[in-house]
Scaffold this motif. Structure first.
Motif, PDB file in Angstrom:
ATOM      1  N   PHE A 198       2.254   5.344  -4.564  1.00 32.75           N
ATOM      2  CA  PHE A 198       2.929   5.917  -3.390  1.00 32.75           C
ATOM      3  C   PHE A 198       3.435   7.303  -3.779  1.00 32.75           C
ATOM      4  CE2 PHE A 198       4.454   4.323   0.757  1.00 32.75           C
ATOM      5  CZ  PHE A 198       5.043   5.487   1.208  1.00 32.75           C
ATOM      6  N   VAL A 199       2.804   8.312  -3.185  1.00 32.32           N
ATOM      7  CA  VAL A 199       3.114   9.701  -3.518  1.00 32.32           C
ATOM      8  C   VAL A 199       3.990  10.314  -2.426  1.00 32.32           C
ATOM      9  CG1 VAL A 199       2.168  11.984  -4.038  1.00 32.32           C
ATOM     10  CG2 VAL A 199       0.928   9.925  -4.747  1.00 32.32           C
ATOM     11  N   VAL A 200       5.067  10.947  -2.829  1.00 28.59           N
ATOM     12  CA  VAL A 200       5.935  11.686  -1.914  1.00 28.59           C
ATOM     13  C   VAL A 200       6.139  13.075  -2.507  1.00 28.59           C
ATOM     14  CG1 VAL A 200       8.189  11.822  -0.783  1.00 28.59           C
ATOM     15  CG2 VAL A 200       7.110   9.594  -1.136  1.00 28.59           C
ATOM     16  N   GLY A 201       5.706  14.093  -1.776  1.00 30.44           N
ATOM     17  CA  GLY A 201       5.786  15.447  -2.314  1.00 30.44           C
ATOM     18  C   GLY A 201       4.843  15.593  -3.489  1.00 30.44           C
ATOM     19  N   GLY A 253      -0.530   6.986   0.308  1.00 28.48           N
ATOM     20  CA  GLY A 253      -0.762   5.820  -0.522  1.00 28.48           C
ATOM     21  C   GLY A 253      -2.141   5.997  -1.132  1.00 28.48           C
ATOM     22  N   VAL A 254      -2.206   6.213  -2.431  1.00 25.65           N
ATOM     23  CA  VAL A 254      -3.472   6.475  -3.116  1.00 25.65           C
ATOM     24  C   VAL A 254      -3.888   5.219  -3.868  1.00 25.65           C
ATOM     25  CG1 VAL A 254      -4.683   7.928  -4.776  1.00 25.65           C
ATOM     26  CG2 VAL A 254      -2.869   8.904  -3.356  1.00 25.65           C
ATOM     27  N   ASP A 255      -5.103   4.747  -3.595  1.00 25.20           N
ATOM     28  CA  ASP A 255      -5.620   3.537  -4.237  1.00 25.20           C
ATOM     29  C   ASP A 255      -6.593   3.908  -5.347  1.00 25.20           C
ATOM     30  OD1 ASP A 255      -4.144   2.101  -2.426  1.00 25.20           O
ATOM     31  OD2 ASP A 255      -5.812   1.774  -1.054  1.00 25.20           O
ATOM     32  N   LEU A 274       5.440   0.392   3.766  1.00 23.36           N
ATOM     33  CA  LEU A 274       6.521   0.395   2.775  1.00 23.36           C
ATOM     34  C   LEU A 274       6.900  -0.997   2.283  1.00 23.36           C
ATOM     35  CD1 LEU A 274       6.802   3.277   4.055  1.00 23.36           C
ATOM     36  CD2 LEU A 274       9.280   3.009   3.790  1.00 23.36           C
ATOM     37  N   GLU A 275       6.676  -2.017   3.104  1.00 23.43           N
ATOM     38  CA  GLU A 275       7.279  -3.322   2.825  1.00 23.43           C
ATOM     39  C   GLU A 275       6.881  -3.898   1.468  1.00 23.43           C
ATOM     40  OE1 GLU A 275       8.052  -7.660   4.948  1.00 23.43           O
ATOM     41  OE2 GLU A 275       6.618  -6.272   5.841  1.00 23.43           O
ATOM     42  N   LEU A 276       5.599  -4.084   1.243  1.00 25.04           N
ATOM     43  CA  LEU A 276       5.171  -4.742   0.009  1.00 25.04           C
ATOM     44  C   LEU A 276       5.528  -3.927  -1.220  1.00 25.04           C
ATOM     45  CD1 LEU A 276       3.704  -7.105  -1.338  1.00 25.04           C
ATOM     46  CD2 LEU A 276       1.572  -5.816  -1.090  1.00 25.04           C
ATOM     47  N   ILE A 277       5.302  -2.622  -1.178  1.00 27.20           N
ATOM     48  CA  ILE A 277       5.527  -1.820  -2.375  1.00 27.20           C
ATOM     49  C   ILE A 277       7.022  -1.616  -2.647  1.00 27.20           C
ATOM     50  CG2 ILE A 277       5.336   0.446  -1.212  1.00 27.20           C
ATOM     51  CD1 ILE A 277       3.746   1.333  -3.784  1.00 27.20           C
ATOM     52  N   GLU A 278       7.857  -1.555  -1.607  1.00 21.15           N
ATOM     53  CA  GLU A 278       9.301  -1.481  -1.845  1.00 21.15           C
ATOM     54  C   GLU A 278       9.800  -2.764  -2.491  1.00 21.15           C
ATOM     55  OE1 GLU A 278      11.680   1.691   0.929  1.00 21.15           O
ATOM     56  OE2 GLU A 278      11.758  -0.424   1.518  1.00 21.15           O
TER      57      GLU A 278
END
Length: 305
Positions: A198-201, A253-255, A274-278
């Protein structure tokens, strides 16, 4: 900030988390369906107006000028959602994933081309024109073969053909139905597992490894995949960030999958859940996203006129 989230299902976990965090940080957030919007261009001010209809019987209302927009709409709303994004951008709003980047990510073939062009390794893939023989197209790929419709999410539209004859039959059926699909070599050594970054910025804020159930080649959570928390290597982080930049996304979201050729980028999702990865990583991703939106907004405000 006065923030708008574009989403058809405001009750989704991701929407509720983002709204909760935004309000905790002193912002306001509306969640609206882009398909209920009417866009208007006019010679008179406002030049870019947006009307919203809460129901089929309701009178449309003119939407205010939001300072920031979060696109969270699904595949079926891509065209209208991106048109709405362009309208808000024209009004001066900042978007966490702008319309052109969103469109690039939603087209699986175009995204693969852009990734390859940027030096990001992807699985061996092919796209045949409607007049190209299905048999000859499949012959250019290894067997087993993955077939993917150009749009689709949560593993829908992804098929595995164990034999070349099956791949030809599936491709011919899709062509007859005017459904464009790409071909991809099946990476057996990945063992039905992938890594979601999960990439942010310009940072990977969370990650997990997903494992497909026995007999299921797709590792997606919606296909019954299981997830566990992992720590990424610097190389894995670098590839995920490079893939996100290649498509011009702020959030992705990069797989990744492991192969004999090394790490490959399987897909880049412009609206990752967001649910599963959080819950798997324990990271407050919603907070990271809202903070990135704040940074982008403040950066835009500092630009000279």
């Amino acid at each position: 900030m006065n923030i708008l989230m574009l989403c058809r299902e405001p009750r989704l976990y991701s929407c509720q988390r983002l709204k909760e965090v935004a309000e905790q940080r002193g912002h306001t957030m509306d969640i609206l369906d882009p398909n209920r919007c009417l866009l208007k261009l006019s010679a008179n001010a406002p030049h870019f107006a947006i009307y919203y209809q809460d129901s089929a019987q309701a009178s449309p209302r003119l939407l205010p000028q939001y300072e920031a927009v979060l696109p969270r709409f699904g595949i079926a709303s891509t065209q209208m959602g991106c048109a709405v994004l362009r309208h808000f951008t024209a009004q001066g709003a900042v978007c966490l994933n702008e319309d052109q980047a969103f469109l690039r990510a939603r087209d699986k073939w175009q995204s693969l081309q852009l990734l390859q062009q940027a030096g990001v390794a992807v699985p061996s893939s092919g796209l045949a024109g409607c007049e190209f023989s299905a048999k000859q197209a499949v012959a250019q790929m290894d067997s087993p073969t993955i077939l993917k419709t150009l749009t689709g999410s949560q593993g829908i539209g992804v098929m595995l053909a164990e034999k070349a004859q099956s791949a030809v039959s599936i491709l011919e059926t899709l062509k007859e139905a005017n459904v464009v699909a790409l071909l991809q070599d099946f990476v057996s050594e990945a063992e039905n597992a992938d890594i979601r970054c999960f990439v942010v910025g310009e940072a990977v804020v969370a990650s997990m490894q997903r494992q497909g159930q026995q007999g299921e080649f797709r590792a997606n959570f919606h296909r019954g995949g299981l997830a566990e928390k992992i720590t990424l290597t610097p190389l894995q982080q670098s590839i995920a960030i490079q893939a996100t930049k290649a498509l011009g996304l702020d959030v992705a979201g990069v797989d990744l999958i492991r192969s004999e050729q090394g790490l490959l980028v399987l897909e880049v999702n412009a609206s990752p859940g967001l649910e599963l990865i959080e819950k798997t990583s324990g990271v407050d991703i919603a907070l990271a996203m809202i903070m990135q939106l704040e940074r982008k907004y403040h950066h835009a405000m500092k630009k000279p006129c």
